[in-house]
Write an enzyme that holds these catalytic residues in place. Structure first.
Site, mmCIF file in Angstrom:
data_model
loop_
_atom_site.group_PDB
_atom_site.id
_atom_site.type_symbol
_atom_site.label_atom_id
_atom_site.label_comp_id
_atom_site.label_asym_id
_atom_site.label_seq_id
_atom_site.Cartn_x
_atom_site.Cartn_y
_atom_site.Cartn_z
ATOM 1 N N CYS A 106 0.834 -1.192 0.000
ATOM 2 C CA CYS A 106 0.000 0.000 0.000
ATOM 3 C C CYS A 106 0.871 1.244 0.000
ATOM 4 O O CYS A 106 2.098 1.184 0.074
ATOM 5 C CB CYS A 106 -0.899 0.046 1.235
ATOM 6 S SG CYS A 106 -1.941 -1.390 1.462
ATOM 7 N N ASN A 152 1.993 -0.424 4.944
ATOM 8 C CA ASN A 152 2.555 -0.580 3.606
ATOM 9 C C ASN A 152 3.563 -1.713 3.682
ATOM 10 O O ASN A 152 4.566 -1.603 4.389
ATOM 11 C CB ASN A 152 3.244 0.713 3.154
ATOM 12 C CG ASN A 152 4.025 0.528 1.857
ATOM 13 O OD1 ASN A 152 3.712 -0.342 1.051
ATOM 14 N ND2 ASN A 152 5.054 1.348 1.676
ATOM 15 N N GLY A 153 3.314 -2.808 2.969
ATOM 16 C CA GLY A 153 4.257 -3.905 2.988
ATOM 17 C C GLY A 153 3.583 -5.238 3.228
ATOM 18 O O GLY A 153 2.366 -5.396 3.028
ATOM 19 N N ASP A 213 -2.618 -9.975 6.747
ATOM 20 C CA ASP A 213 -1.421 -9.902 7.583
ATOM 21 C C ASP A 213 -1.416 -8.658 8.452
ATOM 22 O O ASP A 213 -0.838 -8.647 9.536
ATOM 23 C CB ASP A 213 -0.157 -9.957 6.709
ATOM 24 C CG ASP A 213 -0.122 -8.870 5.662
ATOM 25 O OD1 ASP A 213 -1.188 -8.401 5.219
ATOM 26 O OD2 ASP A 213 0.990 -8.480 5.240
ATOM 27 N N SER A 243 13.008 -10.616 -6.205
ATOM 28 C CA SER A 243 14.242 -10.123 -6.806
ATOM 29 C C SER A 243 15.441 -10.601 -5.995
ATOM 30 O O SER A 243 15.285 -11.080 -4.863
ATOM 31 C CB SER A 243 14.243 -8.588 -6.876
ATOM 32 O OG SER A 243 14.600 -8.025 -5.623
ATOM 33 N N GLY A 244 16.627 -10.439 -6.565
ATOM 34 C CA GLY A 244 17.852 -10.886 -5.896
ATOM 35 C C GLY A 244 18.630 -9.786 -5.228
ATOM 36 O O GLY A 244 19.817 -9.961 -4.921
ATOM 37 N N ILE A 273 -2.983 -7.880 -2.319
ATOM 38 C CA ILE A 273 -2.093 -9.024 -2.522
ATOM 39 C C ILE A 273 -2.537 -10.219 -1.681
ATOM 40 O O ILE A 273 -2.580 -11.345 -2.157
ATOM 41 C CB ILE A 273 -0.633 -8.645 -2.155
ATOM 42 C CG1 ILE A 273 -0.156 -7.455 -2.999
ATOM 43 C CG2 ILE A 273 0.290 -9.845 -2.322
ATOM 44 C CD1 ILE A 273 -0.052 -7.725 -4.478
#
Length: 646
Positions: free
Chosen positions: A2, A74-75, A99, A360-361, A52
């Site tokens: 968010c 946010n997250g 969550d 991602s890495g 999500i």
């Protein structure tokens, strides 16, 4: 995922709903799916949601049972399921499957220390109505951003700078210390934004503010490099593989399509390989490349995609990508000296056409000593055996040479000691160059700042191994200020969530126990990580030289974009600001045209000028019609007013 924003009238001022709605509207790309608000006299919280997890009941804000505690997040909290089970055993009631809800109940149990229970990437704001206290917290590595400021009795915060700038009483004045940091290290500082009075909450920190009191900022986590020499290299390899499996698995939790960024380097390839082993369907992977083969990694990405049977998508970038610069500057939020923001934006745009979440890495180079500059520093440490007086004399000689003279920078560099030498290697404009770069009306303010000093103050104590000290420096600065900032802004500009398994804080803490000799071994970077990936990744992917996510701006600036650069930086609009010295910029353009690689310096100047035009020279948004905003707020607050407890 968010965008969050809010206002607290710390002296009792009433919060206007339209102000909170306007702040959130500036965050629409971070959360295009929904919005929600909590307004109660002197407190206002808002959010924009990218759905999500728990698509049906996960709308925010989220409350506790008696609605005395409210949170916007946010997250993602990756361990929320286990946390929820333990909280239910303690008689807490939940009304969503999201969550976010665990945070309010953890706060009931642990107060401000609830952050220690969270495993994820996050920036959240929690209002405790009984204590009249606002709590802000940011994740340990700084994956998610949070800005804040205190203006005219109003404490304000937002996921992005532009959110705070929607408030008419927030002034837009440059912070010259941040400007100095930008033109020294490519980014603004850890705790300051480019604008005076607007700060950043640092990674691993939380902030509390109460009525009629100033905000209190506290660090709650830090990485500590404590090598365990009692363990064998093989045992570290085994645990590294297991922890990577767990970290990737936790980040597969979502209710929407997902994929991965794939550059063809060892970090992103290791994440893709781990995802592929855990998923029954082919992973969607995304890559960008260039016609200029020296910058193109697509062949490596394709090889990994083929090895793990991914559904691979790629894009070739050409100089016409400059057409999206205005959008990129807007979404970056601040001037930004790393031009790899451009391919990051484009690969995020590509991915967003297919999925809502990618892994991602990022973080592998900082954790496992993957940068070539660590090898360079290892070699240059022999300079300490040259008598100090001799090195000082070499520095004096170098300083007397004119800029551009061969050997000048080397002589000045060799005169420096350890950390100073490392910072010098990563400095964009040295102090004497800044004196020439800035117009006299700005130079005095800029040169009073000391970005090197600020950076060196973040170093751990002298007992830490030199490699660990430099890795710590990069984790606290380069990783959070450059890499993670770039990825967050460019992905969120395209409403794409990026998850970073290598930066799970438990994985980071484990990596910090690996002896430095296993990270940088006989001049071989990432030694332990490469060992862990053997037998999993193709050998030539593991052993190929690090390339980096670079863009051929140098060539583009000499050819296709030469007129664009000159016209922008030497324009009347730019020069009328009296910030830069036009003669010096002309000299930079000339030296770059003659073959000297100054594309990074020119890009930083371009980014700054375009940012000034968008953020300083004109209003950020057209005038807002408050009536529909007020109706929108009323409907949203009504929707969130009745939690369903079960």
């Amino acid at each position: 995922m968010c965008g969050i924003a809010g206002i607290f009238g710390t002296s009792g001022q009433r919060v206007e709903p339209v102000d909170v709605v306007a702040m959130c509207d500036a965050l629409r790309s971070r959360g295009p799916d929904d919005d929600g608000y909590y307004i109660n006299n002197d407190i206002g919280l808002g959010m924009r949601r990218l759905s999500i997890i728990d698509l049906e009941t996960g709308n925010q804000p989220i409350f506790n049972e008696d609605r005395s505690i409210v949170v916007v997040l946010n997250g993602e909290i990756y361990n929320y399921r286990s946390l929820k089970q333990s909280l239910i055993k303690k008689k807490h009631s939940f009304y969503t499957e999201s969550d976010t809800e665990v945070i309010v109940h953890l706060y009931e149990e642990y107060g401000d220390q609830c952050v220690h229970q969270l495993r994820g990437m996050f920036a959240f704001a929690l209002w405790d109505n009984n204590r009249r206290k606002l709590l802000l917290a940011r994740d340990r590595l700084g994956i998610k951003p949070l800005f804040y400021g205190h203006f005219h009795g109003h404490f304000v915060f937002g996921s992005e700078l532009k959110s705070i700038l929607q408030l008419p009483w927030v002034e837009r004045q440059l912070d010259w210390n941040a400007v100095a940091h930008l033109f020294t290290f490519l980014t603004t500082p850890r705790a300051q934004s480019i604008l005076s009075g607007i700060n950043k909450l640092e990674a691993g920190h939380m902030l509390t503010v109460e009525s009629n009191r100033l905000p209190v900022v506290t660090r709650y986590w830090d990485v500590e490099f404590e090598p365990d020499y009692d363990r064998s290299e093989d045992s570290f390899v085994e645990e590294l593989r297991a922890r990577l499996e767990e970290s990737v698995r936790l980040r597969l939790i979502c209710d929407v399509p997902f994929g991965a960024f794939l550059s063809g380097g060892i970090d992103s390839s290791s994440v893709v390989a781990t995802m592929a082993r855990q998923c029954s369907q082919p992973i969607k992977t995304f890559s960008v490349g260039f016609s200029e083969q020296a910058f193109n990694e697509l062949a490596h990405a394709r090889k990994v995609a083929e090895a793990f049977g991914t559904d691979h998508h790629e894009l070739i970038l050409e100089p016409d990508v400059i057409n999206v610069l205005d959008d990129i500057v807007w979404d970056l939020d601040e001037p930004f000296g790393d031009s790899s923001a451009i391919p990051t934006y484009m690969v995020s745009k590509l991915a967003s056409q297919h999925v809502k979440v990618v892994q991602s890495g990022d973080g592998g180079d900082e954790l496992f000593a993957g940068y070539d500059r660590y090898c360079v520093e290892q070699r240059e440490r022999r300079y300490r055996y040259i008598p100090g007086m001799v090195r000082s004399l070499m520095g004096v000689v170098g300083a007397q040479l004119s800029e551009g003279t061969r050997g000048r920078n080397f002589l000045k560099h060799i005169a420096l000691n350890g950390p100073d030498r490392y910072l010098d290697a990563g400095t964009l404009f040295a102090k004497d160059s800044q004196h020439s770069l800035f117009h006299h009306s700005a130079a005095e303010a800029v040169l009073q700042a000391d970005p090197w000093k600020d950076m060196l103050e973040s170093l751990p104590d002298d007992e830490v191994h030199w490699l660990s000290a430099l890795q710590y420096l990069d984790i606290k600065n380069y990783l959070s200020l450059d890499i993670l900032t770039k990825v967050d802004r460019m992905s969120m500009a395209n409403s794409l969530e990026v998850r970073v398994p290598l930066l799970d804080h438990k994985f980071v803490e484990f990596a910090a126990t690996i002896p430095p000799e296993f990270r940088l071994h006989k001049g071989n970077t990432k030694h332990i990580f490469k060992r862990a990936m053997r037998g999993i990744l193709p050998e030539d992917i593991i052993d190929r030289p690090k390339q980096g996510f670079a863009i051929p701006l140098g060539e583009w600036f000499r050819r296709d974009l030469s007129s664009f650069v000159r016209d922008l930086l030497l324009s009347h609009t730019s020069q009328s600001r009296n910030i830069f010295n036009a003669d010096y910029i002309e000299r930079l353009l000339s030296m770059h045209g003659q073959g000297r690689p100054l594309d990074q310096q020119l890009w930083t100047l371009i980014s700054f000028e375009l940012w000034c035009r968008r953020f300083l020279d004109s209003p950020l948004f057209p005038a807002v019609d408050h009536k529909p905003l007020r109706r929108n707020w009323q409907s949203k607050i009504h929707k969130s007013a009745m939690p369903r407890v079960h």
